[in-house]
Design a protein around this motif. Structure first.
Motif, PDB file in Angstrom:
ATOM      1  N   TRP A   5       0.848  -1.186   0.000  1.00  0.00           N
ATOM      2  CA  TRP A   5       0.000   0.000   0.000  1.00  0.00           C
ATOM      3  C   TRP A   5       0.887   1.241   0.000  1.00  0.00           C
ATOM      4  O   TRP A   5       1.776   1.377   0.831  1.00  0.00           O
ATOM      5  CB  TRP A   5      -0.906   0.004   1.224  1.00  0.00           C
ATOM      6  N   TRP A  12      -2.589   0.570  -4.207  1.00  0.00           N
ATOM      7  CA  TRP A  12      -1.798  -0.639  -4.049  1.00  0.00           C
ATOM      8  C   TRP A  12      -0.831  -0.717  -5.222  1.00  0.00           C
ATOM      9  O   TRP A  12      -1.199  -0.412  -6.357  1.00  0.00           O
ATOM     10  CB  TRP A  12      -2.702  -1.872  -4.049  1.00  0.00           C
ATOM     11  N   GLU A  27      -6.483   1.002  -7.084  1.00  0.00           N
ATOM     12  CA  GLU A  27      -7.073   1.480  -5.836  1.00  0.00           C
ATOM     13  C   GLU A  27      -7.494   0.352  -4.902  1.00  0.00           C
ATOM     14  O   GLU A  27      -7.615   0.564  -3.700  1.00  0.00           O
ATOM     15  CB  GLU A  27      -8.267   2.380  -6.139  1.00  0.00           C
ATOM     16  N   THR A  28      -7.733  -0.856  -5.444  1.00  0.00           N
ATOM     17  CA  THR A  28      -8.120  -1.994  -4.606  1.00  0.00           C
ATOM     18  C   THR A  28      -7.241  -3.193  -4.945  1.00  0.00           C
ATOM     19  O   THR A  28      -6.671  -3.270  -6.039  1.00  0.00           O
ATOM     20  CB  THR A  28      -9.595  -2.399  -4.829  1.00  0.00           C
ATOM     21  N   GLU A  30      -8.328  -6.193  -5.479  1.00  0.00           N
ATOM     22  CA  GLU A  30      -8.993  -6.955  -6.531  1.00  0.00           C
ATOM     23  C   GLU A  30      -8.623  -6.411  -7.910  1.00  0.00           C
ATOM     24  O   GLU A  30      -8.314  -7.170  -8.831  1.00  0.00           O
ATOM     25  CB  GLU A  30     -10.515  -6.928  -6.342  1.00  0.00           C
TER      26      GLU A  30
END
Length: 61
Positions: A5, A12, A27-28, A30
């Protein structure tokens, strides 16, 4: 591949010692996984690495 992060950028970031040139961010987690896997696929082809695997294996460590 590792993911960290980045607090300053609020994303990320994925990098790898095994895949030359890999640097992906999202941003995530996933979205990072999807982005990194697409980049790995492209980079293995661009770097001339042959593989007969139908997909890139992913595992949590």
């Amino acid at each position: 591949m590792s993911a960290e992060w980045d607090e300053d950028e609020r994303v990320w970031v994925a990098t790898s010692n095994d895949v030359e040139g890999l640097a992906a961010q999202s941003e995530t987690l996933e979205l990072l996984e999807k982005s990194a896997l697409a980049a790995i696929s492209d980079l293995t082809e661009l770097n001339g690495i042959a593989s007969d695997l139908p997909e890139i294996p992913v595992r949590d460590t």
